[in-house]
Design a protein around this motif. Structure first.
Motif, short mmCIF file in Angstrom:
data_model
loop_
_atom_site.label_atom_id
_atom_site.label_comp_id
_atom_site.label_asym_id
_atom_site.label_seq_id
_atom_site.Cartn_x
_atom_site.Cartn_y
_atom_site.Cartn_z
N THR A 1 -6.12 4.17 -11.80
CA THR A 1 -6.72 3.82 -13.08
C THR A 1 -6.40 2.36 -13.36
O THR A 1 -5.23 1.99 -13.48
CB THR A 1 -6.14 4.70 -14.21
N ILE A 2 -7.44 1.53 -13.45
CA ILE A 2 -7.23 0.08 -13.61
C ILE A 2 -7.65 -0.35 -15.01
O ILE A 2 -8.68 0.10 -15.52
CB ILE A 2 -8.02 -0.71 -12.55
N GLU B 1 0.83 -1.20 0.00
CA GLU B 1 0.00 0.00 0.00
C GLU B 1 0.87 1.27 0.00
O GLU B 1 0.58 2.23 -0.69
CB GLU B 1 -0.94 0.00 1.21
N GLU B 2 1.96 1.24 0.77
CA GLU B 2 2.81 2.44 0.83
C GLU B 2 3.41 2.76 -0.55
O GLU B 2 3.63 3.92 -0.87
CB GLU B 2 3.92 2.27 1.87
N ASP B 3 3.65 1.74 -1.36
CA ASP B 3 4.16 1.98 -2.71
C ASP B 3 3.07 2.54 -3.63
O ASP B 3 3.36 3.35 -4.51
CB ASP B 3 4.73 0.69 -3.32
N LEU C 1 -6.68 -2.51 -2.94
CA LEU C 1 -5.79 -1.36 -2.70
C LEU C 1 -5.85 -0.37 -3.85
O LEU C 1 -5.85 0.85 -3.64
CB LEU C 1 -4.33 -1.84 -2.60
N PHE C 2 -5.87 -0.90 -5.08
CA PHE C 2 -5.88 -0.01 -6.25
C PHE C 2 -7.20 0.76 -6.33
O PHE C 2 -7.23 1.91 -6.72
CB PHE C 2 -5.65 -0.81 -7.54
N ILE D 1 -4.01 -5.12 -14.56
CA ILE D 1 -4.21 -6.37 -13.83
C ILE D 1 -4.22 -7.53 -14.82
O ILE D 1 -4.98 -7.51 -15.79
CB ILE D 1 -5.59 -6.35 -13.14
N CYS D 2 -3.40 -8.54 -14.59
CA CYS D 2 -3.41 -9.76 -15.41
C CYS D 2 -3.63 -10.93 -14.45
O CYS D 2 -2.72 -11.72 -14.18
CB CYS D 2 -2.09 -9.94 -16.16
N ILE D 3 -4.84 -11.03 -13.92
CA ILE D 3 -5.07 -11.92 -12.78
C ILE D 3 -4.86 -13.39 -13.14
O ILE D 3 -4.31 -14.16 -12.34
CB ILE D 3 -6.46 -11.66 -12.16
N ASN D 4 -5.26 -13.80 -14.33
CA ASN D 4 -5.06 -15.22 -14.68
C ASN D 4 -3.58 -15.57 -14.79
O ASN D 4 -3.18 -16.69 -14.43
CB ASN D 4 -5.79 -15.57 -15.99
#
Ligand SMILES: [Zn+2]
Length: 397
Positions: free
Chosen positions: A314-315, A269-271, A307-308, A290-293
């Motif tokens: 922007t996701i 989170e701090e990053d 967190l994002f 995000i590349c969750i797979n």
């Protein structure tokens, strides 16, 4: 010219769900004309089961690695995965070409209309020159030492020039920029060369896909030393900064770039707070891809999506490559995000996959949404049908 009319259980315009009983109207080429209530839509309405939405945006892929489908087993962990990728790339050119063609067809059919695509070679040029997909080509620089920086940078610059030249002749749309691969593969001088060459550009970097990346910069030790051995290094070729990898490398960028941070699986989170603040005060724009797979495939982990969201990042979504995914489908990425983060509203995830992706790739004047229907910009975003259970998407126009 006639009109085409589309209706489904739900209509998502790239940013939100619209009220029920709305009909999407296009001309015969798929240019968005209007969205009207069903009682004003007239006849010949095509009706579908599921969610209608604009063409999907895949912000991170490596099309040139499509021949690595089923080659590297799941759940090896990132370091062994990387060792496999760099040592298993010698396939016959015909196989590489054949698998690139198959993967491009698959993405087109499952509704992907734009791709942020990484390459270290120009192997994908022939396919892209005939493709109906919009390609943002990220030619990825890999170079471990300052001594080799000029030589290797010039090599990748030539790859980028060759790719761009072979696409200019025939492709509908494309853009090509040089990008850094990752904090664990780029020397300080190489970062500086990339920064100079990418003023105002959209670039990407693999970020904090594994905790060892932070350890590498904090202490100079850790699991990446095994990866470096393949290239003949006994110790880390990079400066030890005592900081996380992102804090160590983001300050190399000073030229107003939009930077796609890819993966972010082990981002603290701090990053996130630091990076957003740093970008805002230094004229950079960050996009969290995000590349969750792929994270599930390689590490059996998921990225800290909450967190994002909490920090208004922007996701966008990406499939990564066939070396680390079971399919190249943004619908499958949407389904996996909803499976692991069921509390995140579906509308948010669909926005990441459409409107946000198009804005991040700066193609939102013609892709990513049905908003602006009837305007003069010939918005032709493609029309995709997503099953209600998120298992599958297909292009219907
Ligand atoms: Zn990748």
């Amino acid at each position: 010219m006639g009109y085409l009319k589309f209706k489904a259980d739900k209509l998502f315009n790239g940013f939100q769900f619209l009220e029920e009983n709305k009909v999407l109207i296009t001309d015969e080429e798929g240019v968005i004309k209007d969205i009207v209530a069903i009682e004003n839509a007239g006849d010949a309405i095509q009706t579908f089961k599921g969610i209608l939405l604009p063409g999907l945006i895949n912000c991170h892929c490596h099309l040139e690695l499509s021949h690595l489908k089923n080659v590297i087993p799941p759940h090896t962990g990132l370091i062994d995965f990387l060792c496999s990728v760099v040592t298993k790339r010698d396939f016959a050119p015909e196989i590489i070409e054949k698998e690139i063609i198959k993967a491009e067809n698959e993405m087109y059919a499952n509704g992907i209309v734009a791709v942020g695509d990484i390459g270290n070679t120009a192997d994908t040029a022939a396919v892209k020159s005939k493709s109906k997909i919009y390609w943002q080509n990220f030619v990825e620089v890999l170079n471990f030492t300052d001594e080799k920086a000029d030589e290797n940078f010039n090599h990748f610059k030539k790859v980028a020039q060759n790719l761009a030249a072979s696409l200019t002749a025939s492709a509908l749309n494309h853009r090509t920029t040089l990008v850094p691969h990752a904090p664990y593969s780029i020397s300080p001088k190489t970062f500086e060369l990339i920064n100079t060459a990418t003023k105002g550009a959209i670039i990407s970097i693999h970020n904090q896909e594994n905790e060892a990346e932070n350890e590498l910069y904090k202490t100079g030790g850790g699991d990446y030393l095994r990866f470096f051995k393949i290239f003949g290094f006994d110790k880390s070729p990079f400066p030890v900064t005592g900081k996380s990898s992102l804090r160590s490398v983001l300050p190399y960028f000073t030229n107003g770039q939009t930077i796609f941070l890819i993966h972010n699986t082990c981002m603290a989170e701090e990053d996130v707070i630091w990076a957003n603040d740093y970008a805002a005060t230094h004229g950079l724009k960050l996009v969290y891809c995000i590349c969750i797979n792929a994270n599930l495939y390689i590490e059996n982990k998921v990225p800290p999506i909450d967190l994002f969201i909490k920090h208004n990042c922007t996701i966008v979504l990406g499939t990564d490559s066939y070396s680390s995914n079971w399919q190249l489908s943004i619908a499958s990425e949407i389904g996996a995000v909803k499976k692991h983060f069921p509390h995140v509203p579906l509308a948010n995830v669909l926005q990441w996959a459409t409107g946000n992706g198009a804005q991040a790739l700066q193609v939102d004047s013609f892709l990513g949404s049905f908003v602006g229907a009837g305007s003069e910009n010939r918005r032709k975003p493609g029309i995709v049908l997503l099953k209600q259970d998120l298992s599958f998407a297909e292009r219907i126009l």
